[in-house]
Each structure stands twice: as structure tokens, then as C-alpha cells.
Design an enzyme around this catalytic site. Structure first.
Site, short mmCIF file in Angstrom:
data_model
loop_
_atom_site.label_atom_id
_atom_site.label_comp_id
_atom_site.label_asym_id
_atom_site.label_seq_id
_atom_site.Cartn_x
_atom_site.Cartn_y
_atom_site.Cartn_z
N SER A 142 0.86 -1.18 0.00
CA SER A 142 0.00 0.00 0.00
C SER A 142 0.89 1.22 0.00
O SER A 142 2.08 1.15 0.34
CB SER A 142 -0.86 0.00 1.27
OG SER A 142 -1.47 1.26 1.48
N TYR A 155 -1.97 -0.86 10.62
CA TYR A 155 -2.15 -1.20 9.20
C TYR A 155 -0.86 -0.93 8.43
O TYR A 155 -0.38 -1.78 7.66
CB TYR A 155 -3.31 -0.39 8.61
CG TYR A 155 -3.53 -0.65 7.14
CD1 TYR A 155 -4.14 -1.83 6.71
CD2 TYR A 155 -3.11 0.27 6.17
CE1 TYR A 155 -4.32 -2.08 5.35
CE2 TYR A 155 -3.30 0.03 4.82
CZ TYR A 155 -3.91 -1.15 4.42
OH TYR A 155 -4.09 -1.40 3.07
N1 LIG Z 1 -8.50 -0.10 -1.71
C1 LIG Z 1 -7.45 0.63 -1.35
O1 LIG Z 1 -7.53 1.87 -1.25
C2 LIG Z 1 -6.14 -0.04 -1.09
C3 LIG Z 1 -6.03 -1.41 -0.92
N2 LIG Z 1 -4.81 -1.97 -0.65
C4 LIG Z 1 -4.69 -3.41 -0.43
O2 LIG Z 1 -5.31 -4.11 -1.48
C5 LIG Z 1 -5.70 -5.40 -1.03
C6 LIG Z 1 -7.13 -5.70 -1.49
O3 LIG Z 1 -8.02 -4.88 -0.76
P1 LIG Z 1 -9.28 -4.15 -1.41
O4 LIG Z 1 -9.65 -4.79 -2.68
O5 LIG Z 1 -9.02 -2.71 -1.39
O6 LIG Z 1 -10.38 -4.45 -0.27
P2 LIG Z 1 -11.68 -5.35 -0.23
O7 LIG Z 1 -12.18 -5.25 1.17
O8 LIG Z 1 -12.61 -5.01 -1.33
O9 LIG Z 1 -11.10 -6.81 -0.50
C7 LIG Z 1 -10.40 -7.52 0.49
C8 LIG Z 1 -10.40 -8.98 0.11
O10 LIG Z 1 -9.67 -9.71 1.11
C9 LIG Z 1 -10.41 -10.88 1.43
N3 LIG Z 1 -10.10 -11.34 2.77
C10 LIG Z 1 -10.16 -10.69 3.95
N4 LIG Z 1 -9.83 -11.50 4.96
C11 LIG Z 1 -9.55 -12.72 4.39
C12 LIG Z 1 -9.16 -13.97 4.91
N5 LIG Z 1 -8.98 -14.18 6.22
N6 LIG Z 1 -8.96 -15.00 4.05
C13 LIG Z 1 -9.14 -14.82 2.72
N7 LIG Z 1 -9.52 -13.65 2.17
C14 LIG Z 1 -9.72 -12.62 3.01
C15 LIG Z 1 -11.87 -10.48 1.27
O11 LIG Z 1 -12.65 -11.64 0.97
P3 LIG Z 1 -13.61 -12.43 1.98
O12 LIG Z 1 -14.14 -11.42 2.97
O13 LIG Z 1 -14.65 -13.00 1.09
O14 LIG Z 1 -12.73 -13.48 2.60
C16 LIG Z 1 -11.80 -9.59 0.04
O15 LIG Z 1 -11.91 -10.37 -1.13
C17 LIG Z 1 -5.50 -5.40 0.49
O16 LIG Z 1 -4.31 -6.07 0.80
C18 LIG Z 1 -5.38 -3.92 0.82
O17 LIG Z 1 -4.65 -3.70 1.99
C19 LIG Z 1 -3.68 -1.22 -0.56
C20 LIG Z 1 -3.74 0.11 -0.74
C21 LIG Z 1 -4.96 0.83 -1.03
O1 LIG Z 2 -4.06 0.84 1.91
C1 LIG Z 2 -4.87 1.75 1.91
C2 LIG Z 2 -4.43 3.03 2.30
S1 LIG Z 2 -5.41 4.28 1.69
O2 LIG Z 2 -5.30 4.32 0.24
O3 LIG Z 2 -6.79 4.11 2.10
O4 LIG Z 2 -4.79 5.48 2.28
#
Ligand SMILES: NC(=O)C1=CN([C@@H]2O[C@H](COP(=O)(O)OP(=O)(O)OC[C@H]3O[C@@H](n4cnc5c(N)ncnc54)[C@H](OP(=O)(O)O)[C@@H]3O)[C@@H](O)[C@H]2O)C=CC1
Ligand SMILES: O=CCS(=O)(=O)O
Length: 245
Positions: A142, A155
Site C-alpha cells: 500500500s 495497518y
Molecule cells: N483499496 C485501497 O484503497 C487499497 C487497498 N490496498 C490493499 O489491497 C488489497 C485488497 O483490498 P481491497 O480490494 O481494497 O479491499 P476489499 O475489502 O474489497 O477486499 C479484500 C479482500 O480480502 C479478502 N479477505 C479478507 N480476509 C480474508 C481472509 N482471512 N482469508 C481470505 N480472504 C480474506 C476479502 O474476501 P472475503 O471477505 O470474502 O474473505 C476480500 O476479497 C488489500 O491487501 C489492501 O490492503 C492497498 C492500498 C490501497
Molecule cells: O491501503 C490503503 C491506504 S489508503 O489508500 O486508504 O490510504
């Protein structure tokens, strides 16, 4: 471009947000996909849609906090497709709050999913990729893996850890196996839904209004995969043009 038809790509956290967008994007480009998450109804629907559009996708329930579940996920991909070329360790949670609120359960959940989940993904694919003498591990960090802000200490710590683990892995296995860190800025997804602290939730609502589509992150992942085997795209930061961070 590498012929996508030959590559088997595993995506954790494929049931929403970046994982789902990446599945759709890579599916349309011909990659053979194994999708994992806990919400299997969403995985099943997504895999059906990708197949109806001419792609190749299967799914398996996955909890990344369990090494047994992760090993079962990788084995399912091997049994379905015969090999594992890429794992995208994407699953993550972000229940933000100030440290003084003492949400220890949420700290532990972030450590379990965001750090242990990535380590479990690496542990499950590494022997396979070392046997193949080829493979790629793509870890979702991130912009929070580069800078810290209030409410995000734990985080960000998990995302700094993803960067450290990835760089260590790259140095250790770089001869045959590529390692890529993708660091998104604020991106449309369900990520902020995991915030239970009212102050952090309200602050995030305003911040997330400038989010870029998850498809933008999917394109950067495809770019990293589609380089020749000798080219390792080690890190990509993708953020809104107007992002102050
Ligand atoms: N969106 C943003 O602004 C940013 C996102 N990220 C990173 O991108 C990645 C994806 O997140 P994002 O798409 O944004 O968020 P979402 O919440 O849309 O997706 C998160 C995914 O993680 C899965 N998940 C959570 N816990 C578990 C678990 N224990 N086992 C398996 N799967 C799990 C969820 O599926 P389910 O609940 O069905 O298990 C879901 O599919 C993350 O690592 C996040 O930190 C980084 C920077 C910015
Ligand atoms: O990973 C997520 C950080 S932010 O884009 O929500 O600042």
C-alpha cells in the site's frame, strides 16, 4: 508478451475490490485463474462470469490466516491446472483506529491477514515454484507501506512488513522466481468497510472520495506478470494523480 494461456494465476481475496477487478482483467487476457476468499457465493458468481466471457476460472474457499487452507488452495490449483505460475497475495483488511483506542482484536486481525496471510501464500507456493525453477509472487502492500499516518499505525506496520518480506524473498530466490510488490493509493473497494472506529471511519469517508478504480491496480499487476522471465518488476506504486501522499 508472455503467452497468458500458459500461466496459472492464484488470487487471494478475489471476492471484491482489487482482487475481483484483477480476476476480471487477467481472465479477459487469457490467464488460467484460481480464485480464493471466504465468501464463496461471490467467488462462484465471479468465476461463472469470467467463464461466460470466454475466460478460464475456478475457485476454492480460502482463509489466508490458516496455512492448511492456503495449502489446500494451492493444491487445488495444481490439481486443476497442473502448475502454479503466479500467486497474488491480495487479501487484506484495514480496521483503522488510533492506538489509544486499544482495539487489540483488530490489530491482531490485521497482523493475521495482512502479514501471516502473505507468509502463508509464500510458504504454500515456494516449494512448487522452486521445483519448477520458475514462478512469481505478487504481494499487495500500500501507499501505507511507504508512509504512516494517524489511525493507521498497525495497518501501515503490516504493509511495511509486506515490503520487507518481499525484498527478502526477492534477494533469496531471485535467480528463478520473480517477486513484485504492488502499492496502491486510495482505490475503490470495500476495504474501508472493516473500520469500526467512528472517528477513523468518518475521516476515511472523505479521503476515499478521490479513489481510483480497482481496474487501475489490475492493469499494473498484468504489466508485472507480462514482462519476460528475466525482468522482475520489483515494485509499482499506483495512486490517484491528485494524491497528497
Ligand atoms: N483499496 C485501497 O484503497 C487499497 C487497498 N490496498 C490493499 O489491497 C488489497 C485488497 O483490498 P481491497 O480490494 O481494497 O479491499 P476489499 O475489502 O474489497 O477486499 C479484500 C479482500 O480480502 C479478502 N479477505 C479478507 N480476509 C480474508 C481472509 N482471512 N482469508 C481470505 N480472504 C480474506 C476479502 O474476501 P472475503 O471477505 O470474502 O474473505 C476480500 O476479497 C488489500 O491487501 C489492501 O490492503 C492497498 C492500498 C490501497
Ligand atoms: O491501503 C490503503 C491506504 S489508503 O489508500 O486508504 O490510504
Amino acid at each position: 508478451m508472455t503467452d497468458p494461456a500458459d500461466k496459472v494465476v492464484l488470487i487471494t481475496g478475489a471476492s471484491s475490490g482489487i482482487g475481483e477487478a484483477t480476476a476480471r482483467h487477467l481472465g479477459a487476457r487469457g490467464f488460467r485463474l484460481m480464485l480464493g476468499a471466504r465468501r464463496v457465493d461471490r467467488l462462484e458468481r465471479l468465476a461463472d462470469e469470467i467463464r461466460e466471457s470466454g475466460g478460464k476460472a475456478n475457485w476454492r474457499q480460502l482463509d489466508v490466516t490458516s496455512i492448511d487452507s492456503m495449502r489446500g488452495f494451492v493444491t487445488a490449483a495444481q490439481e486443476t491446472y497442473g502448475r502454479v505460475d503466479v500467486i497474488i497475495n491480495n487479501a487484506g483488511v484495514m480496521p483503522l483506529s488510533k492506538l489509544e483506542v486499544l482495539k487489540l482484536d483488530e490489530w491482531n486481525r490485521m497482523i493475521d491477514v495482512n502479514i501471516r496471510g502473505v507468509l502463508h501464500g509464500i510458504a504454500a507456493v515456494l516449494p512448487v515454484m522452486q521445483d519448477q525453477k520458475a514462478g512469481q509472487v505478487i504481494n499487495l502492500s500500500s501507499i501505507g507501506g511507504h508512509a504512516v499516518s494517524p489511525t493507521a499505525a498497525v495497518y501501515c506496520a503490516t504493509k511495511f512488513a509486506v515490503g520487507a518480506i518481499s525484498e527478502g524473498l526477492r534477494q533469496e530466490v531471485g535467480g528463478d522466481i520473480r517477486v513484485t510488490v504492488i502499492s496502491p493509493g486510495v482505490t475503490e473497494s470495500d476495504l474501508a468497510d472493516s473500520i469500526t472506529d467512528p472517528t477513523a471511519r468518518e475521516a476515511m469517508r472523505a479521503f476515499r472520495e478521490g479513489a481510483i478504480p480497482a481496474e487501475a491496480i489490475a492493469r499494473s499487476i498484468a504489466f508485472a506478470i507480462e514482462q519476460p522471465a528475466a525482468v522482475d518488476v520489483s515494485e509499482i506504486i499506483v495512486r490517484p494523480t491528485a494524491s497528497p501522499y
